[in-house]
Design a protein around this motif. Structure first.
Motif, PDB file in Angstrom:
ATOM      1  N   ASN A 125     -17.657   3.729  14.494  1.00  0.00           N
ATOM      2  CA  ASN A 125     -18.457   3.116  14.302  1.00  0.00           C
ATOM      3  C   ASN A 125     -19.305   4.028  12.199  1.00  0.00           C
ATOM      4  N   ILE A 126     -18.400   3.396  12.109  1.00  0.00           N
ATOM      5  CA  ILE A 126     -19.235   4.042  10.239  1.00  0.00           C
ATOM      6  C   ILE A 126     -18.865   2.637   9.861  1.00  0.00           C
ATOM      7  N   ASN A 127     -19.897   2.674   8.813  1.00  0.00           N
ATOM      8  CA  ASN A 127     -19.844   1.138   8.063  1.00  0.00           C
ATOM      9  C   ASN A 127     -18.949   1.425   6.338  1.00  0.00           C
ATOM     10  N   VAL A 128     -17.924   0.198   7.130  1.00  0.00           N
ATOM     11  CA  VAL A 128     -17.277   0.440   5.785  1.00  0.00           C
ATOM     12  C   VAL A 128     -17.565  -0.852   5.106  1.00  0.00           C
ATOM     13  N   LEU A 129     -17.990  -1.622   5.842  1.00  0.00           N
ATOM     14  CA  LEU A 129     -18.342  -3.298   5.215  1.00  0.00           C
ATOM     15  C   LEU A 129     -19.492  -3.347   4.467  1.00  0.00           C
ATOM     16  N   ARG A 130     -19.350  -2.548   3.071  1.00  0.00           N
ATOM     17  CA  ARG A 130     -19.989  -2.509   1.805  1.00  0.00           C
ATOM     18  C   ARG A 130     -19.135  -2.898   0.400  1.00  0.00           C
ATOM     19  N   ILE A 131     -20.398  -3.212  -0.450  1.00  0.00           N
ATOM     20  CA  ILE A 131     -19.463  -3.688  -1.511  1.00  0.00           C
ATOM     21  C   ILE A 131     -19.094  -2.561  -2.021  1.00  0.00           C
ATOM     22  N   GLU A 132     -19.270  -1.524  -1.974  1.00  0.00           N
ATOM     23  CA  GLU A 132     -18.451  -0.400  -2.459  1.00  0.00           C
ATOM     24  C   GLU A 132     -16.744  -0.277  -2.019  1.00  0.00           C
ATOM     25  N   THR A 133     -17.040  -0.492  -0.904  1.00  0.00           N
ATOM     26  CA  THR A 133     -15.703  -0.947   0.317  1.00  0.00           C
ATOM     27  C   THR A 133     -14.613  -2.093  -0.322  1.00  0.00           C
ATOM     28  N   ILE A 134     -15.438  -2.886  -0.301  1.00  0.00           N
ATOM     29  CA  ILE A 134     -15.031  -3.790  -0.829  1.00  0.00           C
ATOM     30  C   ILE A 134     -13.883  -3.130  -2.258  1.00  0.00           C
ATOM     31  N   VAL A 135     -14.650  -2.722  -3.118  1.00  0.00           N
ATOM     32  CA  VAL A 135     -13.956  -2.856  -4.732  1.00  0.00           C
ATOM     33  C   VAL A 135     -12.519  -1.831  -4.702  1.00  0.00           C
ATOM     34  N   ILE A 136     -12.847  -0.986  -3.206  1.00  0.00           N
ATOM     35  CA  ILE A 136     -11.962  -0.148  -3.255  1.00  0.00           C
ATOM     36  C   ILE A 136     -10.529  -0.618  -2.714  1.00  0.00           C
ATOM     37  N   ALA A 137     -11.102  -1.538  -2.033  1.00  0.00           N
ATOM     38  CA  ALA A 137     -10.035  -2.328  -0.977  1.00  0.00           C
ATOM     39  C   ALA A 137      -9.162  -3.564  -1.848  1.00  0.00           C
ATOM     40  N   LEU A 138     -10.274  -3.982  -2.968  1.00  0.00           N
ATOM     41  CA  LEU A 138      -9.211  -5.340  -3.680  1.00  0.00           C
ATOM     42  C   LEU A 138      -8.240  -4.079  -4.414  1.00  0.00           C
ATOM     43  N   LEU A 139      -8.417  -3.147  -5.453  1.00  0.00           N
ATOM     44  CA  LEU A 139      -7.958  -1.854  -6.120  1.00  0.00           C
ATOM     45  C   LEU A 139      -6.995  -1.556  -4.777  1.00  0.00           C
ATOM     46  N   ALA A 140      -7.077  -1.094  -4.208  1.00  0.00           N
ATOM     47  CA  ALA A 140      -6.388  -0.867  -3.640  1.00  0.00           C
ATOM     48  C   ALA A 140      -4.661  -1.675  -2.658  1.00  0.00           C
ATOM     49  N   SER A 141      -5.741  -2.928  -2.754  1.00  0.00           N
ATOM     50  CA  SER A 141      -4.988  -4.497  -2.521  1.00  0.00           C
ATOM     51  C   SER A 141      -3.992  -4.795  -3.661  1.00  0.00           C
ATOM     52  N   ILE A 142      -4.468  -4.790  -5.109  1.00  0.00           N
ATOM     53  CA  ILE A 142      -3.809  -4.810  -6.145  1.00  0.00           C
ATOM     54  C   ILE A 142      -2.256  -3.512  -6.255  1.00  0.00           C
ATOM     55  N   GLY A 143      -2.426  -2.700  -5.729  1.00  0.00           N
ATOM     56  CA  GLY A 143      -1.475  -1.652  -6.215  1.00  0.00           C
ATOM     57  C   GLY A 143      -0.428  -2.189  -5.113  1.00  0.00           C
ATOM     58  N   PHE A 144      -0.625  -1.720  -3.962  1.00  0.00           N
ATOM     59  CA  PHE A 144      -0.176  -2.422  -2.710  1.00  0.00           C
ATOM     60  C   PHE A 144       0.956  -3.575  -2.709  1.00  0.00           C
ATOM     61  N   SER A 145       0.157  -4.794  -3.471  1.00  0.00           N
ATOM     62  CA  SER A 145       0.990  -5.924  -3.406  1.00  0.00           C
ATOM     63  C   SER A 145       2.041  -5.882  -4.135  1.00  0.00           C
ATOM     64  N   ALA A 146       1.663  -5.842  -6.130  1.00  0.00           N
ATOM     65  CA  ALA A 146       2.061  -5.329  -6.968  1.00  0.00           C
ATOM     66  C   ALA A 146       3.438  -4.437  -6.853  1.00  0.00           C
ATOM     67  N   VAL A 147       3.333  -3.281  -6.326  1.00  0.00           N
ATOM     68  CA  VAL A 147       4.282  -1.597  -5.941  1.00  0.00           C
ATOM     69  C   VAL A 147       5.428  -2.607  -4.806  1.00  0.00           C
ATOM     70  N   GLY A 148       4.388  -3.032  -3.557  1.00  0.00           N
ATOM     71  CA  GLY A 148       5.605  -3.875  -2.694  1.00  0.00           C
ATOM     72  C   GLY A 148       6.105  -4.834  -2.994  1.00  0.00           C
ATOM     73  N   THR A 149       5.796  -5.767  -3.822  1.00  0.00           N
ATOM     74  CA  THR A 149       6.858  -6.730  -4.544  1.00  0.00           C
ATOM     75  C   THR A 149       7.772  -6.180  -5.160  1.00  0.00           C
ATOM     76  N   ALA A 150       7.945  -5.386  -6.158  1.00  0.00           N
ATOM     77  CA  ALA A 150       8.395  -4.467  -7.002  1.00  0.00           C
ATOM     78  C   ALA A 150       9.781  -4.186  -5.655  1.00  0.00           C
ATOM     79  N   PHE A 151       9.135  -3.567  -5.392  1.00  0.00           N
ATOM     80  CA  PHE A 151      10.438  -2.176  -4.576  1.00  0.00           C
ATOM     81  C   PHE A 151      11.354  -3.530  -2.704  1.00  0.00           C
ATOM     82  N   ALA A 152      10.563  -4.649  -2.802  1.00  0.00           N
ATOM     83  CA  ALA A 152      10.907  -5.734  -1.925  1.00  0.00           C
ATOM     84  C   ALA A 152      11.713  -5.938  -2.738  1.00  0.00           C
ATOM     85  N   ALA A 153      11.751  -6.371  -3.573  1.00  0.00           N
ATOM     86  CA  ALA A 153      13.248  -7.099  -4.424  1.00  0.00           C
ATOM     87  C   ALA A 153      13.833  -6.243  -4.911  1.00  0.00           C
ATOM     88  N   VAL A 154      13.644  -5.382  -4.893  1.00  0.00           N
ATOM     89  CA  VAL A 154      14.924  -3.671  -5.141  1.00  0.00           C
ATOM     90  C   VAL A 154      16.126  -3.722  -3.986  1.00  0.00           C
TER      91      VAL A 154
END
Lengths: 224, 254
Positions: A125-154
């Motif tokens: 019951n808290i409002n996270v569907l906002r432009i600010e949270t979307i920007v945060i989510a995109l930045l987090a997803s970029i980092g997660f996918s880059a680090v995750g891809t490299a370590f998955a290869a390891v």
């Protein structure tokens, strides 16, 4: 440049096609994240103020844990058919393979977040569907996918890869999780962009550094 | 019996004078304490078909993986048409086609989707037509719409061969490529090797079928103790010449 982008897209599109057929990765991320979020709604007596206090932490812990599960699965598919070797036989630089795999993982995590966020909003019951949270989510997803891809290869050639990847991934992305949690916390408590700009800068810096570092690491770890 | 590879040439005139396709110098590779390759030298010329034999664990697959740019040697250099694999691997891969133990194809994609994907990676011109051509050549046309997961082992191998030949490589690396193939598919493989030689290209193959390997090749190499213990024209080699070097490596040796 155009040819490189076309190659990255061809690689990512191949992963998207495989995901459309198997539905393994996004489903795994969504189900795991929703389970974590649901368990917390039972474990914590959620008052409006407590939801705002603990909600962001629960949300990003769930996304990080679920994301690593999905990235692990995306590389397991390559390992099962030795198709990673097939990719490495092509005259495509290892960096482009990294960016292709990262882009696909970014799309998987983002699609999963599109499902996770509304459910989280309804349960906490808290409002996270906002432009600010979307920007945060995109930045987090970029980092997660880059680090995750490299370590998955390891970890892809390691017998205990399911354990190895989270052990490498989660400690590395702690600054990004902190930035996402703190930024989301400011947003759900009514703060403005300026209230979390330092955390956003941390997330951007993390993404820039780790996208480059992961691309470099990737080419060395792929070859035996 | 052991001769310097650099001093040897293949039996055919074309191979004897052809451009050097593969040159490996002092290759060394260990896995843990197990030394697999110990200072191995190798030279293969255009128009030459080379068969590599050796006991299990002799290092045949490791050698082919190094030539295919999939494994880094601990020491030594490899060049493909003068492109050093340490520095110019991407250019070298344009000249390489490899069929290794697994087909390296995506099980949930059709044969056509796989071939088109890898064709795009190699930027094959006229890709759609080339896919149809290579599928026809491999007897895969009726299977193009089938997912690789649904194919028999033999058809997966055919699809792997199609993937390896799609970009018209000048060097073909075949690691026990005939394993699991039925007789018609083996005939296709034999004709591919013959066509490759006739086109003046190079083939390096490993096989446990010694007689077949000798018959299909111009030159025979036998790996033992991390080096080539035999390097002779196929015409002068018998089955016994090859198998006498089949000594199982000691545990921890290779």
């Amino acid at each position: 440049m155009g040819a490189a982008l076309a190659t990255v897209w061809t690689l990512a599109r191949k992963d998207l096609l495989l995901e459309l057929r198997s539905r393994d990765i996004v489903l795994a991320i969504v189900v795991f994240a929703l389970l974590v979020i649901t368990i917390f709604t039972f474990a914590i007596e959620l008052t409006p103020s407590r939801s705002r206090d603990v909600g962001p932490g629960v949300l990003w812990a769930a996304v990080a844990f679920a994301g690593v599960l999905g990235i692990n699965r995306s590389f397991a598919m390559e390992a099962e058919g030795d198709t990673l070797d097939g990719l490495m036989l092509t005259p495509v630089s290892r960096e482009l393979i990294f960016f292709g795999k990262s882009l696909a993982n970014f799309i998987f995590i983002t699609v999963a977040e599109i499902v996770i966020f509304p459910v989280f909003e309804a349960l906490f019951n808290i409002n996270v569907l906002r432009i600010e949270t979307i920007v945060i989510a995109l930045l987090a997803s970029i980092g997660f996918s880059a680090v995750g891809t490299a370590f998955a290869a390891v970890s892809v050639r390691v017998r205990s890869r399911e354990i190895m990847l989270p052990l490498l991934f989660l400690p590395t992305v702690i600054p990004l999780i902190m930035a996402a949690v703190e930024s989301t916390s400011v947003v759900v408590n009514g703060g403005s962009w300026s209230g979390f700009s330092a955390w956003l800068q941390l997330a951007i810096a993390f993404d820039v550094i780790f996208v480059i570092a992961s691309a470099v690491l990737f080419q060395f770890v792929l070859e035996e | 019996m052991t001769l310097s590879t650099q001093e040897r040439t293949g039996p055919g005139d074309q191979a004897a004078t052809g451009v050097v396709a593969i040159e490996a110098t002092r290759l060394e590779k260990s896995f843990g304490n197990a030394a697999v390759l110990r200072g191995l030298d190798m030279k293969v010329r255009d128009g030459e078909v080379v068969a590599i034999f050796g006991a299990n664990g002799a290092g045949k697959t490791t050698l082919l993986r190094i030539l295919a740019t999939l494994t880094r040697p601990d020491h030594g250099t490899v060049s493909i048409y003068g492109n050093d694999l340490a520095r110019e691997a991407e250019r070298a891969r344009l000249s390489l086609g490899a069929v290794l133990h697994s087909p390296m194809l995506y099980g949930d994609m059709t044969v056509e989707e796989n071939l088109k994907f890898f064709g795009r990676m190699f930027r094959v011109p006229g890709l759609s037509a080339r896919v149809l051509e290579i599928a026809d050549r491999m007897g895969l046309t009726p299977r193009l719409d089938q997912r690789v997961r649904e194919l028999s082992h033999g058809y997966r191998k055919r699809a792997a061969l199609a993937r390896a030949l799609l970009h018209r490589p000048r060097v073909l690396l075949l690691d026990e490529a005939e394993t699991g193939l039925d007789e018609p598919a083996r005939q296709v493989l034999d004709s591919v090797i013959a066509e490759h030689r006739a086109a003046g290209h190079a083939v390096v193959m490993t096989t446990h079928s010694v007689e077949r390997g000798i018959a299909a090749s111009d030159r025979v190499l036998v790996l033992a103790g991390g080096r080539f213990a035999l390097d002779e024209p196929s015409s002068s080699v018998t089955l016994t010449d090859v198998t006498r070097f089949y000594i199982e490596p000691e545990p921890g040796d290779a």
